[in-house]
Write an enzyme that holds these catalytic residues in place. Structure first.
Site, PDB file in Angstrom:
ATOM      1  N   SER A 211       0.062  13.133   1.690  1.00 59.09           N
ATOM      2  CA  SER A 211       0.211  11.989   2.538  1.00 59.09           C
ATOM      3  C   SER A 211      -0.976  11.975   3.604  1.00 59.09           C
ATOM      4  O   SER A 211      -1.899  12.961   3.519  1.00 59.09           O
ATOM      5  CB  SER A 211       1.526  11.724   3.183  1.00 59.09           C
ATOM      6  OG  SER A 211       1.684  10.390   3.618  1.00 59.09           O
ATOM      7  N   ASN A 212      -0.831  11.237   4.690  1.00 61.50           N
ATOM      8  CA  ASN A 212      -1.765  11.150   5.479  1.00 61.50           C
ATOM      9  C   ASN A 212      -0.929  10.704   7.039  1.00 61.50           C
ATOM     10  O   ASN A 212       0.100  10.144   6.746  1.00 61.50           O
ATOM     11  CB  ASN A 212      -2.730  10.238   5.359  1.00 61.50           C
ATOM     12  CG  ASN A 212      -2.209   8.782   4.923  1.00 61.50           C
ATOM     13  OD1 ASN A 212      -1.907   8.103   5.871  1.00 61.50           O
ATOM     14  ND2 ASN A 212      -2.511   8.357   3.945  1.00 61.50           N
ATOM     15  N   PRO A 213      -1.523  10.882   8.229  1.00 66.28           N
ATOM     16  CA  PRO A 213      -1.031  10.431   9.338  1.00 66.28           C
ATOM     17  C   PRO A 213      -0.729   9.026   9.783  1.00 66.28           C
ATOM     18  O   PRO A 213      -0.541   8.840  10.904  1.00 66.28           O
ATOM     19  CB  PRO A 213      -1.974  11.232  10.569  1.00 66.28           C
ATOM     20  CG  PRO A 213      -3.030  11.749   9.711  1.00 66.28           C
ATOM     21  CD  PRO A 213      -3.022  11.384   8.357  1.00 66.28           C
ATOM     22  N   ALA A 277      -2.818   3.162   4.323  1.00 67.27           N
ATOM     23  CA  ALA A 277      -3.718   4.095   4.144  1.00 67.27           C
ATOM     24  C   ALA A 277      -3.321   4.840   2.621  1.00 67.27           C
ATOM     25  O   ALA A 277      -2.214   5.606   2.731  1.00 67.27           O
ATOM     26  CB  ALA A 277      -3.336   5.154   5.049  1.00 67.27           C
TER      27      ALA A 277
END
Ligand code: CTP
Length: 395
Positions: A211-213, A277
């Site tokens: 995933s991403n922040p 995102a």
């Protein structure tokens, strides 16, 4: 109703001018952004600094900018375009007369002429003055122009007399302002707007994912801004670290594949804003059970996910507005323009991870709104930027 709205508060030279400071605060508490313009005589009742520090903006009195080197020679026009509502409280008989005849000899009276938004006038003066033939005629006239009047209250006046002329209670002004804003049709009225927000998660096994922040803050701010302009908004979102706005239909997804399926359902929406995102890769295999560590080489096979924005660009309906984002760490404008063209989007909102206080998780952001022939910079909270951007595109 007032959340996210932009209000000009016009203050004229009457004793009730001090009450305008409380009104400003209440507008802000209701979520509005407020700029103040005062007439020269209003500054004899309350200092410019009071309104400047409360509003967080420069207070304009004269049409000409205070700093002669400033390029803001047309600020009355800019303010008139910027505002969703212009409230003049208190409004003296003098300013009322100027509005009636179109005299534009200070910032306040000039901005009234330039305003594209509704104007609410709160006439406040001595009872005899209020009942005078000239004021009665002027009140009738400005209503014919389409301006709103909130009549003054009857009671004890600064002159020591009793009569009709007191500034209405702050709550009543707020209520009237909300009612007026509520009756204005926004530029996205009747339009279906899809906003995607937050990160996607690509599971490797039941306990691990790629995933991403992303917090989802920018996407949620865009959804709220679209709602504020009258749109019917659907928010398709991954895990969010911010609360979902009320009155917006939420659809929760986890993976890119689920996001793609959900977006396809609404591919013909009037506006699609891809703020999510999205992961570009997903594991080739999702293990049904937790993967155990083994000796030797361990690796995860990856495959590309669907580029949803590019797919939407290929399936664009006539008249649809497609807005994408670009998150870059280098060559911001160049890379974002390339995404705009490659994905056939109408606009790309480009943000750089190198900007201080901008990007993932922050409440603030600095972005460039890029169109095929345009590049405009916006800086502020994610909420403010979203409102500015949608107003730039749709107003
Ligand atoms: N996007 C998408 N589907 C993907 C990847 C991205 O729809 N699989 C969308 C994003 O929601 C965003 C835009 O494409 O609106 C650009 O996303 P970004 O992550 O900045 O760039 P990528 O296209 O993924 O390219 P790169 O990772 O090479 O910078």
């Amino acid at each position: 109703m007032l959340s996210g709205k932009r209000i000009i508060l016009g203050v004229t030279g009457g004793i009730a001018a001090y009450k305008a400071a409380f009104l400003l605060r209440e507008f802000q508490k209701a979520g509005a952004e407020v700029r103040v313009t005062m007439t020269p005589s209003a500054t004899r009742f309350v200092g410019l600094e009071t309104f400047a520090s409360l509003s967080g903006h420069e207070v304009a009195v004269d049409i000409f900018p205070e700093n002669p080197g400033s390029s803001d020679w047309t600020r009355h026009i800019n303010w008139g375009e910027w505002a969703d509502l212009f409230v003049i409280a208190p409004c003296t008989a003098n300013t009322l007369a100027k509005i009636t005849t179109g005299i534009s000899d200070n910032m306040l009276s000039s901005t009234v002429l330039a305003a594209r938004c509704p104007v609410l006038i709160c006439p406040t003066m001595d009872g005899e003055m209020y009942e005078s033939p000239a004021v009665s005629r002027n009140l009738k006239k400005v209503q014919e122009f389409g301006y709103y009047i909130l009549e003054p209250e009857t009671g004890y006046l600064a002159s020591g007399l009793e009569g009709k002329g007191r500034l209405p209670e702050i709550g009543d002004i707020l209520e009237k302002a909300s009612e007026i804003i509520g009756s204005v049709k926004g530029p996205l009225e009747g339009k279906k707007v899809i906003v995607t927000a937050g990160p996607t998660r690509e599971h490797i096994d039941p306990v691990r994912f790629i995933s991403n922040p992303s917090s989802g803050k920018m996407g949620v701010a865009m959804a709220e801004a679209a709602q504020g302009l009258g749109a019917d908004v659907i928010l398709i979102h991954g895990p969010l670290f911010v609360s979902k706005p009320e009155g917006i239909h939420p659809i929760s997804i986890t993976s890119t594949a689920e996001l793609f399926e959900a977006v396809k359902e609404y591919k013909d929406a009037d506006v699609i804003i891809m703020a999510a995102a999205v992961s570009d890769f997903t594991p080739t295999e999702i293990h049904p059970q937790k993967v155990k560590k083994t000796e030797g080489e361990n690796s995860i096979g990856l495959k590309r996910t669907q580029d949803i924005l590019a797919w939407l660009g290929d399936h664009k309906k006539e008249g649809q507005v497609l807005i994408g984002f670009a998150m870059e760490t280098e060559n911001l404008i160049e890379n974002a323009i390339s995404k705009l063209k490659k994905k056939n989007a109408d606009w790309i909102i480009a943000n750089s991870l190198n900007n201080k206080d901008a990007g993932f998780e922050f409440d603030s952001n600095t972005v460039h709104l890029l169109g095929i022939d345009s590049n405009q910079k916006f800086k502020g909270t994610k909420k403010e930027i979203s409102i500015e951007i949608l107003n730039t595109i749709f107003r």
